[in-house]
Write a protein that holds these residues in place. Structure first.
Motif, PDB file in Angstrom:
ATOM      1  N   LEU A  43      43.325  17.867  64.984  1.00 40.20           N
ATOM      2  CA  LEU A  43      44.000  17.135  63.912  1.00 40.20           C
ATOM      3  C   LEU A  43      44.210  17.976  62.671  1.00 40.20           C
ATOM      4  O   LEU A  43      45.209  17.799  61.955  1.00 40.20           O
ATOM      5  CB  LEU A  43      43.197  15.877  63.550  1.00 40.20           C
ATOM      6  N   THR A  44      43.280  18.883  62.387  1.00 39.30           N
ATOM      7  CA  THR A  44      43.363  19.677  61.159  1.00 39.30           C
ATOM      8  C   THR A  44      42.537  20.939  61.302  1.00 39.30           C
ATOM      9  O   THR A  44      41.519  20.954  61.997  1.00 39.30           O
ATOM     10  CB  THR A  44      42.854  18.876  59.947  1.00 39.30           C
ATOM     11  N   LYS A  45      42.998  21.999  60.653  1.00 39.64           N
ATOM     12  CA  LYS A  45      42.239  23.255  60.610  1.00 39.64           C
ATOM     13  C   LYS A  45      41.423  23.369  59.324  1.00 39.64           C
ATOM     14  O   LYS A  45      40.659  24.311  59.137  1.00 39.64           O
ATOM     15  CB  LYS A  45      43.190  24.453  60.710  1.00 39.64           C
ATOM     16  N   ASP A  46      41.613  22.406  58.414  1.00 38.51           N
ATOM     17  CA  ASP A  46      40.943  22.444  57.111  1.00 38.51           C
ATOM     18  C   ASP A  46      39.592  21.740  57.208  1.00 38.51           C
ATOM     19  O   ASP A  46      39.460  20.553  56.898  1.00 38.51           O
ATOM     20  CB  ASP A  46      41.820  21.775  56.051  1.00 38.51           C
ATOM     21  N   LEU A  47      38.594  22.480  57.669  1.00 39.36           N
ATOM     22  CA  LEU A  47      37.252  21.929  57.837  1.00 39.36           C
ATOM     23  C   LEU A  47      36.250  22.633  56.930  1.00 39.36           C
ATOM     24  O   LEU A  47      35.056  22.666  57.230  1.00 39.36           O
ATOM     25  CB  LEU A  47      36.817  22.058  59.303  1.00 39.36           C
ATOM     26  N   ASP A  48      36.724  23.179  55.813  1.00 38.63           N
ATOM     27  CA  ASP A  48      35.868  23.975  54.946  1.00 38.63           C
ATOM     28  C   ASP A  48      34.686  23.181  54.417  1.00 38.63           C
ATOM     29  O   ASP A  48      33.566  23.693  54.324  1.00 38.63           O
ATOM     30  CB  ASP A  48      36.678  24.537  53.780  1.00 38.63           C
ATOM     31  N   ALA A  49      34.922  21.919  54.063  1.00 40.03           N
ATOM     32  CA  ALA A  49      33.841  21.098  53.514  1.00 40.03           C
ATOM     33  C   ALA A  49      32.739  20.898  54.558  1.00 40.03           C
ATOM     34  O   ALA A  49      31.546  20.975  54.244  1.00 40.03           O
ATOM     35  CB  ALA A  49      34.383  19.754  53.049  1.00 40.03           C
ATOM     36  N   TRP A  50      33.132  20.655  55.795  1.00 37.72           N
ATOM     37  CA  TRP A  50      32.148  20.474  56.854  1.00 37.72           C
ATOM     38  C   TRP A  50      31.429  21.779  57.158  1.00 37.72           C
ATOM     39  O   TRP A  50      30.225  21.794  57.422  1.00 37.72           O
ATOM     40  CB  TRP A  50      32.837  19.940  58.110  1.00 37.72           C
TER      41      TRP A  50
END
Length: 376
Positions: A43-50
């Protein structure tokens, strides 16, 4: 136990410290949440927070390990009961059986997935990421390499320092010197090779050994000084502010190119977390619901097995003929991953890890600080 007793004696008088169990449980749950986010990659490549949660969880494990092992070393040296062979035997029987169990499992999974055997020679002696990037398979083992090197080096250094330093403040001076030396190596390494933040600095064992020393300093502060509850609260507040500063650097900087993020951020995060440990060590379970106490205690007990098994579970799930593509499917995959990882960890702990620990205690005797489970 009466509040007036020194921290180490009160620690010995309790089966476990709820506050330290809570921190250990928090650490492994942060790592688990960070890894569960991988199921949302469709769904997304933006998992920086996780990813930041997983980073914080591992750093907390490192500092907590330094705090607990530092407390054991300081207590045994002061009582005259320290024995180097016994220390190493207890540490290795605590960590090596699980490590080699999951090393073997990951070798088999690699063979099944790719049809060839991985190169695992350096994994046998924990040198797979000593001064170079960690191999891409069994990637979670990078932290175990750092941990085992600390267990190998720390008691030898403490023995040497004990012989050459007789002054009360001498121990702290040597610990600060060790931090300065590793920091200088890290700075020089970054200037010379311009490495990436994660694979090139964070996961290089030689560059991360100072992380544990902050925990040892916190243990020394608790054992050598009867710090007041007010001082513990102020330290914890300073640690919380430092952790907030770490979050700002983590999210706002270009980590792979930022000099501070690749050097002194790895001083700021363990110092901040270690500052909160003296208060956590005094946190009792009074007023905490029994269900929360039981869950915290169990997650803390299973944390080492859980750390090692979760990515093996994920690799096993990747072999299934099923791929998530919708938000509900991704959420279901993450939930199955979390549940399966916890179930696997509980099984490994009760039927493999715990029998070995009981045998270890029979052949070596219980540590004076054995009531607090050592870090993974």
């Amino acid at each position: 136990m009466p509040e007036r007793l020194p921290w180490r004696l009160r620690l010995m008088g309790e089966a476990r410290r709820f506050g330290l169990d809570a921190w250990r449980a928090l650490a492994i749950l942060l790592v688990l949440a960070g890894h569960a986010s991988f199921f949302f990659l469709p769904l997304t490549k933006d998992l920086d927070a996780w990813y930041g949660l997983a980073f914080l969880g591992v750093e907390l494990f490192f500092v907590l390990s330094g705090f607990l092992i530092g407390g054991i070393l300081i207590g045994e040296f002061r009582s005259g009961s320290f024995r180097l062979r016994r220390f190493w035997t207890r540490r290795w029987l605590r960590t090596l059986p699980n490590y080699f169990l999951f090393l073997a499992l990951n070798i088999v999974l690699y063979r099944i997935t790719y049809g060839v055997w991985p190169q695992f020679g350096l994994f046998l002696v924990f040198l797979q990421n000593f001064a170079w990037p960690h191999p891409p398979w069994f990637s979670e083992a990078w932290s175990l390499s750092v941990e085992e090197l600390f267990y190998l080096i720390a008691p030898v250094v403490v023995l040497m320092v004990g012989r050459v330093s007789k002054r009360r403040g001498g121990t702290v001076a040597w610990l600060l010197l060790a931090i300065a030396v590793v920091t200088a190596i890290r700075v020089g390494y970054v200037l010379r090779y311009d490495p990436l933040w994660d694979s090139g600095v964070r996961k290089i064992a030689l560059l991360r050994l100072d992380t544990f020393i902050y925990g040892v300093l916190a243990a020394w502060l608790c054992t050598a000084h009867a710090i007041s509850p007010r001082a513990r609260r102020w330290l914890a507040l300073a640690g919380a502010c430092g952790t907030a500063a770490v979050a700002l650097v983590f999210f706002l900087s270009a980590r792979d190119h930022d000099f501070f993020a690749r050097t002194f951020l790895f001083n700021l995060i363990p110092a901040s977390l270690a500052a909160m440990l003296p208060l956590a060590a005094e946190w009792r379970a009074e007023g905490v619901p029994q269900l929360v106490q039981a869950a915290t205690h169990r997650i803390a007990l299973w944390s080492y097995s859980l750390y090692l098994c979760q990515l093996a579970v994920m690799r096993g799930m990747s072999l299934l003929p099923w791929q998530a593509s919708t938000p509900l499917q991704c959420l279901l995959g993450a939930a199955v991953f979390v549940a399966a990882s916890i179930a696997c960890a509980a099984f490994v702990y009760h039927f493999f890890e715990l029998p070995i620990l009981r045998w270890r205690d029979r052949v070596t005797g219980r540590s004076r600080a054995a009531g607090v489970a050592p870090a993974a």
